[in-house]
Write a protein that holds these residues in place. Structure first.
Motif, PDB file in Angstrom:
ATOM      1  N   PHE A  24       0.840  -1.195   0.000  1.00 26.73           N
ATOM      2  CA  PHE A  24       0.000   0.000   0.000  1.00 26.73           C
ATOM      3  C   PHE A  24       0.875   1.244   0.000  1.00 26.73           C
ATOM      4  N   HIS A  25       0.483   2.193  -0.809  1.00 28.85           N
ATOM      5  CA  HIS A  25       1.048   3.536  -0.707  1.00 28.85           C
ATOM      6  C   HIS A  25       0.063   4.332   0.133  1.00 28.85           C
ATOM      7  N   LYS A  26       0.557   4.927   1.209  1.00 30.08           N
ATOM      8  CA  LYS A  26      -0.370   5.656   2.083  1.00 30.08           C
ATOM      9  C   LYS A  26       0.097   7.087   2.305  1.00 30.08           C
ATOM     10  N   GLU A  27      -0.881   7.945   2.486  1.00 30.11           N
ATOM     11  CA  GLU A  27      -0.632   9.345   2.811  1.00 30.11           C
ATOM     12  C   GLU A  27      -1.201   9.608   4.198  1.00 30.11           C
ATOM     13  N   ARG A  28      -0.395  10.205   5.064  1.00 29.44           N
ATOM     14  CA  ARG A  28      -0.813  10.458   6.441  1.00 29.44           C
ATOM     15  C   ARG A  28      -1.184  11.920   6.656  1.00 29.44           C
TER      16      ARG A  28
END
Length: 310
Positions: A184-188
């Protein structure tokens, strides 16, 4: 199994259950130490038996009151040092997440008089830079692979990293199993809060196993499980080394698409298992016990990077 000559194993107060498992694994009783705290929180340590010229191992964790456990460990090391222990090795499982903090912790332990540090926070590092600050890096990967091989048909499995930072760990497991890998590519928005997750890879009609070094609030892990189900995964499991499980983590897990969350016992898990039926615990005490045996006799521990001792 050791004969007890020249070796002493002590436990701090944070995880005596794991210390007992390790001691039983190598066939020795835990050595005696009295650890008390005053009304203002001052820690007092008395080593209740001779350690003169002995090879001393101190087992403590970073669960609960982390700073208190760290100070307790340093005091125990110093007490053994001034009692003329030949060599002191600390088995420290802490929750330090940043390399700078890890370096500070390592320096504190070494300045207290510790000769070697076996850190189960280095048993799957949260940041790879931390490894250089500790003497014996350990990994839960062999335990994870053994569990997967004995509980699943590997032809049906895909290994998934919940973020790009864990890709190296997940790909290593996938390669050794000979299975596919996804991440997964995630943005926080901020720490422990994810705004968006994008799945890279195919999980359709597969058993997806999320692997990570630690699970804290479990928001990311459970959100990833939901996305995997939406992407066509038949079932979703989680495997993490350190089950911190703070806040509403157990409630989040219970309500999630995870079939199970498998954690090791680097931190106490009895209460978590009692509160959440999806928690399963595997024992890494035998790995740590074998590290102590090999360290005492001057044998290589590199074999333990690749297989679980029996």
């Amino acid at each position: 199994m050791l004969n007890g000559s020249g070796i002493k194993i002590f436990s701090g107060t944070s995880h005596p259950e794991l210390a007992e498992i390790i001691a039983r694994r190598i066939g020795l009783p835990l050595s005696k130490a009295e650890i008390t705290r005053s009304g203002i929180g001052e820690t007092n340590v008395t080593i209740a038996e001779s350690v003169r010229e002995d090879d001393v191992y101190i087992i403590n964790t970073g669960c609960g009151a982390v700073n208190t456990a760290l100070m307790e460990l340093c005091i125990m090391i110093h007490a053994c040092k001034i009692a003329s222990a030949k060599r002191i090795t600390a088995d420290k499982k802490d929750k330090s997440r940043a390399p700078i903090t890890a370096k500070l912790v390592a320096n504190m332990i070494q300045k207290a008089g510790c000769d070697h540090i076996i850190a189960s926070r280095t048993m799957d590092l949260h940041a790879s830079q931390i490894q250089g600050f500790f003497d014996v890096p350990l990994y839960a990967e062999p335990s994870a692979i053994l569990y997967i091989r004995t509980h699943f048909n590997v032809d049906d499995v895909v290994i998934v990293s919940p973020d790009a930072g864990g890709a190296k760990r997940a790909t290593s497991i996938a390669d050794r199993l000979g299975v596919d890998f996804a991440l997964f590519h995630k943005e926080r928005k901020k720490a422990n809060e994810v705004s968006r997750m994008i799945l890279v890879g195919n999980v359709k009609d597969k058993i997806a196993i999320l692997v990570d070094d630690m699970a804290d609030t479990c928001g990311t892990l459970c959100l990833a499980a939901s996305h995997l189900s939406e992407a066509g995964a038949l079932k979703v499991f989680g495997f993490v080394t350190h089950g911190i499980l703070s806040g509403k983590a157990l409630e989040t897990i219970e309500e999630s698409n995870l079939e199970k969350l498998i954690v090791t016992n680097t931190l106490p898990q009895n209460a978590n298992q009692a509160a959440c039926k999806k928690i399963e615990v595997i024992d890494i005490g035998k790995v740590l016990g074998e590290v102590i045996r090999r360290s005492h006799y001057g044998e290589s521990v590199s074999k333990l990077f690749h297989e679980v001792p029996y």
